[in-house]
Design a protein around this motif. Structure first.
Motif, PDB file in Angstrom:
ATOM      1  N   GLU A 156       0.759  -1.093  -0.091  1.00  0.00           N
ATOM      2  CA  GLU A 156      -0.143  -0.161   0.170  1.00  0.00           C
ATOM      3  C   GLU A 156       0.904   1.246  -0.126  1.00  0.00           C
ATOM      4  O   GLU A 156       1.120   1.934   1.017  1.00  0.00           O
ATOM      5  CB  GLU A 156      -1.094   0.084   1.341  1.00  0.00           C
ATOM      6  CG  GLU A 156      -1.764  -1.294   1.170  1.00  0.00           C
ATOM      7  CD  GLU A 156      -2.712  -1.277   2.509  1.00  0.00           C
ATOM      8  OE1 GLU A 156      -3.346  -0.355   2.693  1.00  0.00           O
ATOM      9  OE2 GLU A 156      -2.893  -2.352   3.106  1.00  0.00           O
ATOM     10  N   ALA A 159      -0.586   4.784   1.186  1.00  0.00           N
ATOM     11  CA  ALA A 159      -0.750   4.940   2.460  1.00  0.00           C
ATOM     12  C   ALA A 159       0.494   4.974   3.477  1.00  0.00           C
ATOM     13  O   ALA A 159       0.685   5.539   4.475  1.00  0.00           O
ATOM     14  CB  ALA A 159      -1.496   3.820   2.875  1.00  0.00           C
ATOM     15  N   ARG A 205      -8.218   2.949   9.212  1.00  0.00           N
ATOM     16  CA  ARG A 205      -7.440   2.109   8.008  1.00  0.00           C
ATOM     17  C   ARG A 205      -7.004   0.569   8.794  1.00  0.00           C
ATOM     18  O   ARG A 205      -7.656  -0.467   8.031  1.00  0.00           O
ATOM     19  CB  ARG A 205      -6.178   2.515   7.705  1.00  0.00           C
ATOM     20  CG  ARG A 205      -5.458   1.625   6.609  1.00  0.00           C
ATOM     21  CD  ARG A 205      -6.483   1.592   5.363  1.00  0.00           C
ATOM     22  NE  ARG A 205      -5.803   0.497   4.439  1.00  0.00           N
ATOM     23  CZ  ARG A 205      -5.934  -0.607   4.563  1.00  0.00           C
ATOM     24  NH1 ARG A 205      -6.805  -1.004   5.431  1.00  0.00           N
ATOM     25  NH2 ARG A 205      -5.493  -1.621   3.729  1.00  0.00           N
ATOM     26  N   ARG A 208     -10.586  -1.269   9.193  1.00  0.00           N
ATOM     27  CA  ARG A 208     -10.985  -2.187   8.021  1.00  0.00           C
ATOM     28  C   ARG A 208     -10.295  -3.407   7.752  1.00  0.00           C
ATOM     29  O   ARG A 208     -10.848  -4.404   7.028  1.00  0.00           O
ATOM     30  CB  ARG A 208     -10.813  -1.198   6.947  1.00  0.00           C
ATOM     31  CG  ARG A 208     -11.532  -0.024   6.670  1.00  0.00           C
ATOM     32  CD  ARG A 208     -11.634   0.661   5.364  1.00  0.00           C
ATOM     33  NE  ARG A 208     -12.146   1.962   5.386  1.00  0.00           N
ATOM     34  CZ  ARG A 208     -11.331   3.136   5.436  1.00  0.00           C
ATOM     35  NH1 ARG A 208     -10.114   2.975   5.504  1.00  0.00           N
ATOM     36  NH2 ARG A 208     -12.065   4.409   5.429  1.00  0.00           N
TER      37      ARG A 208
END
Length: 218
Positions: A156, A159, A205, A208
Motif C-alpha cells: 500500500e 498509505a 484504516r 477495515r
C-alpha cells in the motif's frame, strides 16, 4: 455454534478499541479550543493548549488531556491487536505520556494565566510536563513511521507515504516548536493537529483490516 449466528468477540473488541483512535483527536481539540476561546489571556500565537491547565479552571484542560490520553492508549492496544504491534506499542506510549503530562502542569507563560508578565524559572512540574510531552510526540512520530513500513510491506504505497510524512511532520513540528520557544508555536500546533489527524486515519484504516464480528457477514 452455527456460522450464521457465530459472533467473534475478539474482533468486536478490537474494532471498538480502534474506534477510540477516531474519537480522541476531535475530542481533545474541540474541548481545548472551546476552553481557549473562553479563557481570558489565551493567545493562539503564543500559547499551547497545555497552559489552560493553569488557573482556577485548569482542571478542565487537565481532565481533557487525561481522558484523551486514555482514549489514545486504548486505540494503541487496538492497533496491536490488529497486527500492527510496533505501531500499537508506540501509540500506547503516547497515550501514557499524555496522561502523565496531565499530572504535571506546565510552567506559566507570558500572558497566561492573566497577569503573568514574563517567563518564570522552570519548575519541576513544568520540566516533567515538557519531558513527558517530548516522549509522547517522539513516540507518535515513531508510530507513524512504523505504520508506514507496515503499509509498504502490504503493497500500500500511498498509505505508506502519508503515514511516513505525518511522522516526520509531527517530529519536526514538535522539536522546532520547543527549540524556537513562543515564536515556534505554529510548529507545536502543527504537530498536534497532524498527529491526531494521523491517528484518526490510521485507526480507520486498521479498523477495515479487522474481520467483521458477525462471521456470516465476512
Amino acid at each position: 455454534m452455527d456460522q450464521e449466528t457465530e459472533f467473534d468477540t475478539a474482533a468486536a473488541v478490537t474494532r471498538s478499541m480502534l474506534g477510540w483512535g477516531v474519537v480522541a483527536g476531535p475530542f481533545y481539540l474541540v474541548v481545548g479550543l472551546v476552553l481557549a476561546l473562553t479563557r481570558d489571556g489565551f493567545d493562539f500565537s503564543r500559547h499551547p493548549l497545555s497552559v489552560l491547565m493553569l488557573g482556577d479552571l485548569g482542571w478542565m484542560q487537565t481532565a481533557n488531556l487525561a481522558l484523551s490520553g486514555l482514549m489514545v492508549l486504548v486505540a494503541g492496544v487496538g492497533m496491536a491487536r490488529a497486527h500492527a504491534r510496533g505501531t500499537g506499542i508506540a501509540v500506547g506510549i503516547y497515550g501514557v505520556a499524555m496522561m502523565a503530562s496531565a499530572v504535571f502542569p506546565p510552567d506559566p507563560m507570558p500572558g497566561f494565566p492573566p497577569g503573568q508578565d514574563g517567563a518564570t524559572t522552570p519548575g519541576t512540574s513544568g520540566i516533567l510536563h515538557l519531558a513527558f510531552g517530548g516522549v509522547g510526540f517522539v513516540s507518535l512520530a515513531v508510530a507513524a513511521l512504523l505504520l508506514g513500513g507496515w503499509f509498504a510491506r502490504r503493497g500500500e504505497g500511498r498509505a505508506a507515504v502519508w503515514s511516513r510524512v505525518a511522522g516526520v511532520v509531527v517530529l519536526v513540528g514538535f522539536v522546532g516548536g520547543v527549540a524556537l520557544g513562543p515564536s515556534g508555536m505554529a510548529g507545536l500546533w502543527l504537530a498536534v493537529v497532524v498527529g491526531f489527524a494521523w491517528l484518526l486515519l490510521a485507526s480507520l484504516r486498521l479498523y477495515r483490516t479487522v474481520p467483521h464480528p458477525e462471521v456470516a457477514r465476512r
